[in-house]
Design an enzyme around this catalytic site. Structure first.
Site, mmCIF file in Angstrom:
data_model
loop_
_atom_site.group_PDB
_atom_site.id
_atom_site.type_symbol
_atom_site.label_atom_id
_atom_site.label_comp_id
_atom_site.label_asym_id
_atom_site.label_seq_id
_atom_site.Cartn_x
_atom_site.Cartn_y
_atom_site.Cartn_z
ATOM 1 N N LYS A 80 30.146 -49.950 -20.801
ATOM 2 C CA LYS A 80 30.550 -48.817 -21.635
ATOM 3 C C LYS A 80 30.834 -49.297 -23.049
ATOM 4 C CE LYS A 80 33.956 -45.000 -21.654
ATOM 5 N NZ LYS A 80 35.123 -44.415 -20.954
ATOM 6 N N SER A 155 34.791 -39.616 -19.781
ATOM 7 C CA SER A 155 34.055 -39.984 -20.979
ATOM 8 C C SER A 155 32.966 -41.026 -20.732
ATOM 9 C CB SER A 155 35.037 -40.561 -22.017
ATOM 10 O OG SER A 155 35.650 -41.754 -21.529
ATOM 11 N N SER A 179 38.162 -41.058 -16.538
ATOM 12 C CA SER A 179 36.844 -41.271 -17.134
ATOM 13 C C SER A 179 35.942 -42.256 -16.397
ATOM 14 C CB SER A 179 36.992 -41.721 -18.590
ATOM 15 O OG SER A 179 37.548 -40.683 -19.360
#
Length: 491
Positions: A80, A155, A179
């Site tokens: 990420k 997210s 997330s």
């Protein structure tokens, strides 16, 4: 040989270690897959082709030299874009850091490299991890491989989508309010949030410092546990890092895979079984509860009365901390700078930079947080929210005196169409309704696929006491042994 991109990380590591295939072959297969499908998924913001192949060749050289390889050596991983990567762009999904190449690796990235995993690149995310759908990325939304007209969660939707699209067998996410778990649920993958402080935040671009928790994402529970074991553990560079070893999550996952939960007591959260969730989600959850009972678990209902206040408490605490953390993005030290033509004051340059560099959701949360921390409102808002956080922690403590772990749906609904909720922030925030309490408490939680609703994945969440991460892996692996893994329609 079976398509390498469809294999588990465990199996890929075994093939590399035995010499049946090379890390370079495994890496090339995944890079080819990314090239073939990512224009439809947009899981990646940056693909580090040269770096990945170089890392893979290094693993092959070590194996040829007779070195003992780690349990995930040669296995590709997607990271990420919230974690710093030396020399590789780190944008946090924001224009304000577009093109920034950090001079150092985050601790988790260092540990991934040391373990011999191969970093494929950086995945898309909601800007500064503020969102529940990966629609708030400054570089465009990520699409759910199950239905590319739908969101992949947020997210960390890029990491989850990369797994579901078979672009990577492993991924790293971060979980501030759900997330990791929420994207896992809506993409039919596994997402685990470790105990807060059980994984290092050094090099994690901060959103909400008392909540942010990096963790593993995978397609199977065992793969997630193996990745957790690699990235977890004490880090003296992180002041919130717990100076204790990671529980044996791999052994717990293997034990759970036997399908025996005899002696395990699971609590259903009463407050999470009423209104707020789609009927199809609750039907899949109830069926999974029956499955867990058949595997030997004792199921009881427990009440956590303050969980209903978790959402409003979170949306005061997290924005307050973000308003403080994001003050460093001022157009002076690094990142974007706008309006510096020699005729404007420093304050004007800061204002213009932030106006151009931050998206609407980030600005919304900064303003809410700044207001909540302002003189005259601190006690009424932020202070009260922290008191609610204490009450939620007490609810967890009381519940874990009765049961070994708690279970609930991961999300109230399946993946919704892109654009369906962006006009109503409150409806977007509801996506994390069931995951937020765990972040406020600081304990571990995992989402594992448990069924389908209208042809889309549903996740079951397992929550455990702090530093008892192994419990959630055992329960999740037991359910997976019956339900199996999920395969989206072909892209």
């Amino acid at each position: 040989m079976t398509d390498l991109t469809r294999m588990t990380a465990t199996d890929l590591a075994g093939l590399v270690a035995s010499g049946e295939t090379s890390a370079a072959e495994v890496t090339r297969a995944h890079l080819d897959r990314i090239a073939a499908v990512d224009d439809r998924v947009h899981a990646f913001l940056h693909v580090d082709t040269e770096g990945a192949l170089a890392a893979a060749r290094a693993v092959d050289e070590r194996r040829a030299a007779g070195e003992q390889l780690g349990p995930l050596a040669g296995v590709p991983v997607a990271v990420k874009d919230v974690l710093t990567t030396k020399g590789v762009p780190t944008t946090v999904g924001s224009k304000i850091l577009e093109g920034w190449r950090p001079p150092y690796d985050a601790t988790i990235v260092q540990r991934l490299r040391a373990a011999g995993t191969v970093m494929l690149g950086k995945t898309n995310m909601d800007e500064f991890a503020m969102g529940s759908s990966t629609e708030y990325s400054a570089y465009g939304p990520t699409h759910n491989p199950w239905d590319t007209d739908r969101i992949p969660g947020g997210s960390g939707g890029g990491s989850a989508a990369a797994l579901a699209a078979y672009e990577a067998p492993l991924a790293i996410g971060s979980d501030t309010g759900g997330s990791i778990r929420q994207p896992g649920a809506v993409t039919g993958t596994v997402g685990a949030k470790p105990t807060y402080g059980g994984t290092s935040r050094y090099g994690l671009v901060a959103f909400s410092s008392s909540l942010d928790t990096p963790g593993p994402c995978a397609r199977t529970v065992l793969d997630a546990a193996l990745l957790h074991q690699v990235i977890g553990g004490h880090d003296p560079r992180d002041s919130t890092s717990i100076p204790q070893p990671v529980p044996d999550v791999v052994a717990a996952a293997k034990l759970g895979a036997t399908g025996d939960l005899t002696g395990v007591k699971l609590g259903i959260v009463k407050e999470f079984t009423g209104e707020g969730a789609e009927p199809g989600v609750m039907a899949a959850f109830r069926e999974s509860v029956d499955t867990l009972a058949k595997l030997g678990a004792e199921i009881v209902e427990v009440s956590c009365p303050h969980f209903r206040y978790a959402l409003p408490a979170y949306y005061l605490i997290a924005p307050s901390e973000c308003s403080s953390n994001l003050a460093r993005f001022d157009g002076v030290r690094f990142g974007l700078r706008v309006g510096d033509d020699g005729n404007r004051s420093l304050e004007e340059v800061m204002s213009l930079t932030r106006e151009a560099g931050f998206g609407a959701e980030v600005k919304r949360r900064i303003m809410v947080g700044t207001y909540a921390l302002s003189s005259g409102y601190y006690d009424a808002y932020y202070g009260q929210a922290q008191k609610v956080r204490t009450l939620i922690t007490r609810d967890f403590t009381a519940a874990f005196e009765q049961v070994d772990a708690l279970i609930s749906p991961t999300t109230p609904f399946v993946a919704f169409p892109i654009g369906a909720r962006t006009a109503d922030p409150y409806q977007m925030y509801l996506a994390d309704l069931f995951t937020i309490p765990t972040n406020l408490y600081g304990g571990p939680g995992i989402s594992v696929p448990c069924g389908l609703s209208e042809g889309l994945p549903v996740g079951l969440q397992v929550m455990a006491p702090t530093m008892a991460d192994d419990r959630m892996y055992r329960v999740a692996a037991a359910l997976e042994s019956v339900v199996g893994t999920f395969t989206p329609p072909a892209l």
